[in-house]
Scaffold this motif. Sequence first.
Motif, PDB file in Angstrom:
ATOM      1  N   LYS A  24       0.839  -1.206   0.000  1.00 35.75           N
ATOM      2  CA  LYS A  24       0.000   0.000   0.000  1.00 35.75           C
ATOM      3  C   LYS A  24       0.872   1.254   0.000  1.00 35.75           C
ATOM      4  CE  LYS A  24      -3.876   2.327   1.151  1.00 35.75           C
ATOM      5  NZ  LYS A  24      -5.064   2.254   0.283  1.00 35.75           N
ATOM      6  N   TYR A  25       2.027   1.180   0.686  1.00 34.12           N
ATOM      7  CA  TYR A  25       2.895   2.351   0.817  1.00 34.12           C
ATOM      8  C   TYR A  25       4.273   2.081   0.223  1.00 34.12           C
ATOM      9  CZ  TYR A  25      -0.686   3.698   4.179  1.00 34.12           C
ATOM     10  OH  TYR A  25      -1.883   4.011   4.781  1.00 34.12           O
ATOM     11  N   PRO A  26       4.378   2.139  -1.129  1.00 38.75           N
ATOM     12  CA  PRO A  26       5.678   1.846  -1.764  1.00 38.75           C
ATOM     13  C   PRO A  26       6.786   2.778  -1.257  1.00 38.75           C
ATOM     14  CG  PRO A  26       4.034   2.582  -3.391  1.00 38.75           C
ATOM     15  CD  PRO A  26       3.325   2.436  -2.100  1.00 38.75           C
ATOM     16  N   GLU A  27       6.417   4.007  -0.874  1.00 32.46           N
ATOM     17  CA  GLU A  27       7.469   4.936  -0.425  1.00 32.46           C
ATOM     18  C   GLU A  27       8.074   4.473   0.903  1.00 32.46           C
ATOM     19  OE1 GLU A  27       4.263   5.536  -0.678  1.00 32.46           O
ATOM     20  OE2 GLU A  27       3.569   6.411   1.214  1.00 32.46           O
ATOM     21  N   ILE A  28       7.259   3.803   1.728  1.00 34.20           N
ATOM     22  CA  ILE A  28       7.785   3.265   2.989  1.00 34.20           C
ATOM     23  C   ILE A  28       8.686   2.064   2.690  1.00 34.20           C
ATOM     24  CG2 ILE A  28       7.137   2.112   5.153  1.00 34.20           C
ATOM     25  CD1 ILE A  28       4.670   3.895   5.265  1.00 34.20           C
ATOM     26  N   ALA A  29       8.227   1.193   1.789  1.00 37.17           N
ATOM     27  CA  ALA A  29       9.042   0.032   1.407  1.00 37.17           C
ATOM     28  C   ALA A  29      10.388   0.498   0.840  1.00 37.17           C
ATOM     29  CB  ALA A  29       8.294  -0.818   0.391  1.00 37.17           C
ATOM     30  N   GLU A  30      10.324   1.555   0.036  1.00 38.01           N
ATOM     31  CA  GLU A  30      11.543   2.102  -0.579  1.00 38.01           C
ATOM     32  C   GLU A  30      12.567   2.530   0.478  1.00 38.01           C
ATOM     33  OE1 GLU A  30      13.861   2.633  -3.592  1.00 38.01           O
ATOM     34  OE2 GLU A  30      11.811   1.877  -3.859  1.00 38.01           O
ATOM     35  N   LYS A  31      12.082   3.172   1.525  1.00 36.59           N
ATOM     36  CA  LYS A  31      12.998   3.628   2.587  1.00 36.59           C
ATOM     37  C   LYS A  31      13.630   2.443   3.315  1.00 36.59           C
ATOM     38  CE  LYS A  31      11.142   8.134   3.911  1.00 36.59           C
ATOM     39  NZ  LYS A  31      10.360   8.804   4.945  1.00 36.59           N
ATOM     40  N   ILE A  32      12.858   1.364   3.478  1.00 35.75           N
ATOM     41  CA  ILE A  32      13.431   0.171   4.111  1.00 35.75           C
ATOM     42  C   ILE A  32      14.542  -0.392   3.222  1.00 35.75           C
ATOM     43  CG2 ILE A  32      12.971  -2.183   4.909  1.00 35.75           C
ATOM     44  CD1 ILE A  32      10.194  -1.383   5.631  1.00 35.75           C
ATOM     45  N   PRO A  84       2.078  -5.154  -6.245  1.00 30.25           N
ATOM     46  CA  PRO A  84       0.675  -5.507  -5.999  1.00 30.25           C
ATOM     47  C   PRO A  84      -0.036  -5.862  -7.302  1.00 30.25           C
ATOM     48  CG  PRO A  84       1.039  -3.136  -5.630  1.00 30.25           C
ATOM     49  CD  PRO A  84       2.364  -3.737  -5.954  1.00 30.25           C
ATOM     50  N   VAL A  85      -1.102  -6.650  -7.215  1.00 32.01           N
ATOM     51  CA  VAL A  85      -1.855  -6.993  -8.421  1.00 32.01           C
ATOM     52  C   VAL A  85      -2.976  -5.989  -8.690  1.00 32.01           C
ATOM     53  CG1 VAL A  85      -1.328  -9.465  -8.385  1.00 32.01           C
ATOM     54  CG2 VAL A  85      -3.298  -8.611  -7.108  1.00 32.01           C
ATOM     55  N   VAL A  86      -3.213  -5.070  -7.769  1.00 30.47           N
ATOM     56  CA  VAL A  86      -4.167  -3.986  -8.013  1.00 30.47           C
ATOM     57  C   VAL A  86      -3.436  -2.667  -7.751  1.00 30.47           C
ATOM     58  CG1 VAL A  86      -6.224  -5.287  -7.340  1.00 30.47           C
ATOM     59  CG2 VAL A  86      -4.945  -4.036  -5.596  1.00 30.47           C
ATOM     60  N   ASP A  87      -4.071  -1.555  -8.118  1.00 32.24           N
ATOM     61  CA  ASP A  87      -3.470  -0.255  -7.835  1.00 32.24           C
ATOM     62  C   ASP A  87      -3.277  -0.128  -6.321  1.00 32.24           C
ATOM     63  OD1 ASP A  87      -2.892   2.425  -7.338  1.00 32.24           O
ATOM     64  OD2 ASP A  87      -4.036   3.078  -9.097  1.00 32.24           O
ATOM     65  N   HIS A  88      -2.078   0.323  -5.930  1.00 30.96           N
ATOM     66  CA  HIS A  88      -1.796   0.313  -4.489  1.00 30.96           C
ATOM     67  C   HIS A  88      -2.763   1.190  -3.703  1.00 30.96           C
ATOM     68  CE1 HIS A  88       0.364   4.213  -4.148  1.00 30.96           C
ATOM     69  NE2 HIS A  88       0.714   3.974  -5.391  1.00 30.96           N
ATOM     70  N   LYS A  89      -3.339   2.175  -4.381  1.00 26.72           N
ATOM     71  CA  LYS A  89      -4.296   3.032  -3.661  1.00 26.72           C
ATOM     72  C   LYS A  89      -5.565   2.269  -3.281  1.00 26.72           C
ATOM     73  CE  LYS A  89      -2.793   7.236  -5.970  1.00 26.72           C
ATOM     74  NZ  LYS A  89      -2.270   6.573  -7.204  1.00 26.72           N
ATOM     75  N   ASP A  90      -5.857   1.208  -4.001  1.00 25.65           N
ATOM     76  CA  ASP A  90      -7.088   0.448  -3.717  1.00 25.65           C
ATOM     77  C   ASP A  90      -6.898  -0.670  -2.691  1.00 25.65           C
ATOM     78  OD1 ASP A  90      -8.343   1.994  -5.581  1.00 25.65           O
ATOM     79  OD2 ASP A  90      -7.921   0.613  -7.231  1.00 25.65           O
ATOM     80  N   ILE A  91      -5.695  -0.818  -2.189  1.00 28.74           N
ATOM     81  CA  ILE A  91      -5.471  -1.895  -1.223  1.00 28.74           C
ATOM     82  C   ILE A  91      -6.087  -1.519   0.122  1.00 28.74           C
ATOM     83  CG2 ILE A  91      -3.711  -3.169   0.069  1.00 28.74           C
ATOM     84  CD1 ILE A  91      -1.872  -2.880  -2.343  1.00 28.74           C
ATOM     85  N   ASP A  92      -6.854  -2.453   0.655  1.00 20.82           N
ATOM     86  CA  ASP A  92      -7.476  -2.215   1.969  1.00 20.82           C
ATOM     87  C   ASP A  92      -6.646  -2.934   3.038  1.00 20.82           C
ATOM     88  OD1 ASP A  92      -9.022  -1.915   4.180  1.00 20.82           O
ATOM     89  OD2 ASP A  92     -10.852  -2.786   3.325  1.00 20.82           O
ATOM     90  N   ILE A  93      -5.960  -2.147   3.859  1.00 18.33           N
ATOM     91  CA  ILE A  93      -5.086  -2.757   4.859  1.00 18.33           C
ATOM     92  C   ILE A  93      -5.767  -2.919   6.217  1.00 18.33           C
ATOM     93  CG2 ILE A  93      -2.944  -1.984   3.790  1.00 18.33           C
ATOM     94  CD1 ILE A  93      -2.803   0.261   5.845  1.00 18.33           C
ATOM     95  N   SER A  94      -7.000  -2.417   6.339  1.00 17.50           N
ATOM     96  CA  SER A  94      -7.654  -2.527   7.644  1.00 17.50           C
ATOM     97  C   SER A  94      -7.912  -3.994   7.954  1.00 17.50           C
ATOM     98  CB  SER A  94      -8.967  -1.755   7.632  1.00 17.50           C
ATOM     99  OG  SER A  94      -9.858  -2.362   6.734  1.00 17.50           O
ATOM    100  N   PRO A  95      -7.767  -4.375   9.224  1.00 17.72           N
ATOM    101  CA  PRO A  95      -7.945  -5.786   9.547  1.00 17.72           C
ATOM    102  C   PRO A  95      -9.387  -6.242   9.412  1.00 17.72           C
ATOM    103  CG  PRO A  95      -7.313  -4.497  11.507  1.00 17.72           C
ATOM    104  CD  PRO A  95      -7.389  -3.549  10.365  1.00 17.72           C
ATOM    105  N   LEU A  96      -9.540  -7.522   9.103  1.00 15.17           N
ATOM    106  CA  LEU A  96     -10.838  -8.168   9.205  1.00 15.17           C
ATOM    107  C   LEU A  96     -11.026  -8.443  10.684  1.00 15.17           C
ATOM    108  CD1 LEU A  96     -10.755 -10.903   6.448  1.00 15.17           C
ATOM    109  CD2 LEU A  96     -12.498  -9.129   6.709  1.00 15.17           C
ATOM    110  N   VAL A  97     -11.896  -7.652  11.310  1.00 11.77           N
ATOM    111  CA  VAL A  97     -11.996  -7.728  12.753  1.00 11.77           C
ATOM    112  C   VAL A  97     -12.768  -8.963  13.171  1.00 11.77           C
ATOM    113  CG1 VAL A  97     -12.820  -6.566  14.809  1.00 11.77           C
ATOM    114  CG2 VAL A  97     -11.954  -5.244  12.893  1.00 11.77           C
ATOM    115  N   SER A  98     -12.329  -9.581  14.215  1.00 12.24           N
ATOM    116  CA  SER A  98     -13.150 -10.588  14.842  1.00 12.24           C
ATOM    117  C   SER A  98     -12.967 -10.370  16.327  1.00 12.24           C
ATOM    118  CB  SER A  98     -12.716 -11.984  14.446  1.00 12.24           C
ATOM    119  OG  SER A  98     -11.630 -12.382  15.237  1.00 12.24           O
TER     120      SER A  98
END
Length: 494
Positions: free
Chosen positions: A319-327, A464-478
Motif C-alpha cells: 500500500k505504501y511503496p514509499e515506505i518500502a523504498e525507505k526500508i 501488488p496486483v491492483v493499484d496500491h491506492k485500492d489496497i485495503d489494509i484494515s484488519p478483518l476484525v473478529s
Amino acid sequence: MDLLGMPTIFLLVCISCLLLFTTWRSISQKGKQPPGPITLPIVGNILQLNPRNLPESLKKLSKKYGPVFTIYLGPQKVVVLYGYDVVKEALIDQADDFSGRGNLPLLKKLFRGTGIVTSNGETWKQLRRFALTTLRDFGMGKKSIEERIQEEANFLVDRIRNTHEQPVDPGIFLVHAVSNIICSIIFGDRFDYEDRKFLNLIELLDENNRLQNSIQTQLYNFFPTIMDYLPGPHQQMIKNIEKVEQFTSEIIAEHQAALDPTCPQDFIDAFLNKMEQEKRNGHSEFTVETLSRTTLDLFLAGTGTTSITLRHGLLILQKYPEIAEKILKEIDCVIGRDRSPCMADRSQMPYTDAVVHEIQRFIDFLPLNVPHSVIKDTKFRNYFIPKDTLIFPMLTSVLHDSKEFPNPEKFDPGHFLNANGTFKKSDYFMPFSAGKRICAGEGLARMEIFIFLTAILQKFTLKPVVDHKDIDISPLVSSLANLPRPYEVCFLPR
Ligand code: HEM
Ligand SMILES: *[C@@H]1O[C@H](CO)[C@@H](O)[C@H](O)[C@H]1NC(C)=O
C-alpha cells in the motif's frame, strides 16, 4: 388460561428476575463493582455486545462507563480494562493480583488447561519458567535460534524465487517458515516444505484460523453448554486440535524411545530430562500430559501469530511503496545485497525498526488480549473484584491511544520515530501484553519478524496486483484475532 396471560406472566417473571439480579449484584459484594450496562439473566449483555466485533462494542461501552467496567458474556462476568493507565496499573503495578489466566470457554476447550497458556498456579509458574529458560538456552552448543531463523529465511527466499514473479498468496509460505522455527526448537528439526505430515499439520492450523471467525465460534464464548450440542465450525476446530495433539504425542513417543539424557537435542528432550530429575518428588508438574500440552501450546501460540503479522505486514508495504523504498535503502546501506540479515543490524536500522513496530501496533492482532483473571479478591482503584473474575486488559485501547499515537487509525512509522530519525521507544507498544503473563515467545517472535521481513525485502520488491491506492489494509476484525484481508502479490527479484 387466556392467551394474553402467558406472555404477561412471562414478562413479569423476567422483570422480577432482572431486578433481583441487578440488586443482588450491587449489594452482595464487599465493595463497589465496576459499573456497566443493565444485564439480562442468562443472556447477559448480548444486546449491547456484538459477538462478531467485541472490540468495537467494548470501545462504545468504555465511552459511557469509563476505563473500568463490567459486562456479562452470557452468564460469565468480565471486568474490562480500557486504556493505557488501567491496563498498566493492573498488569504491571498489581502484577501478581492480575496474573491469572481467565479461560473463556473456547480457549479452555482448545488449550485444555495444563499447558502454559491456560494453566494457573504452581503448574503455570513452573512450566512457564522452564519454557523461558529452555527457549533462552536453545542453541545449547548447537545452532542458535538466530541461526535457525536465518537458515529458514534462505529456504523461504528460494521458495519465493520459484514463483517466477507470478501472483501468489504468501500466507502459506510464511506459515511454513515460521512454524519450522518452532518445530526445530521443540521437535529438533525443521520439516521439508513438501513433507506430507507437516503439510497436514499446517492445514489443520490454517483451517482453524479461518473457522475462528465464524459466528458459531464467537457464540461459543457466550453459550458454551448449548453450543457443545450444536454442530458447526466450532466442533471442527476442536476436532482439528485433537488431531494436532495426536501428532505431537507421536513425536513425544519417538523422543522417549530415542532419548540420550546426556545430550538433549530439543525442547522435548530437555523436558523429558526434567521429568526424570523430578521423579523422586512426590508431586511434579512435569508429566507426559503437561509435556504434550506445553508442546502444543508453543506450537499453536508460536505459528499463527507471527506468520499472520508478516502476512499483514507485506500487504501494508504494498500500500505504501514509499515506505518500502525507505526500508530498501536501509537494507542496502547496512546489510547489502548478499549477507543474511541478523539481529545486530536492527540497531542501525531505526526506520525499519519503526516500521516493524508500527505493523504490530496497527494490525492490533489480539485486540482483547488473552483473557486474564484475578487470583485473589482484589481492590482495584475504588472497586472490588472478587477472586477468579475474568479480566480483559484491552490491548487495542493501548495500541490506539490517540495521545501517544496521533491519528491512531493511520499507518505511520512516525509513531516510532524521533524528529531526528532515531528510533522512539514507547511504553504503549504492547502487542505482546505486559506483566507476568507477557507473551513467552516475544523475543523469538520479534527475531522472526525482523529477519524474515528484511530477508524478503533484501531480495524482492513487492508488486501488488491492483493499484496500491485500492489496497485495503484494515484488519478483518473478529473477537479473538484480527486478520489481514486475503491478497496476492508478485515478488520481483531485485
Ligand atoms: C507476533 C507474534 C506474537 C504475538 C502478537 C503474541 C501475543 C501474545 C499475547 C498478547 C499473549 C497473552 C499475554 C497475556 O496473557 O497477558 C501471548 C501469550 C503467549 N504467547 Fe505469544 N505472541 C506472539 C508470538 C509467540 C510465539 C512465537 C510464541 C512461541 C514461543 C508465543 C508463545 C506464547 C505463550 C506460551 C503464551 C502464554 C504465556 C502465559 O500464559 O504465561 N507467542 N502472546
Ligand atoms: C534524537 O532525538 C532524541 C529525542 O528527541 C534524543 O533523545 C536523541 O539524543 C537524539 N539523537 C541524536 C543522534 O541527535
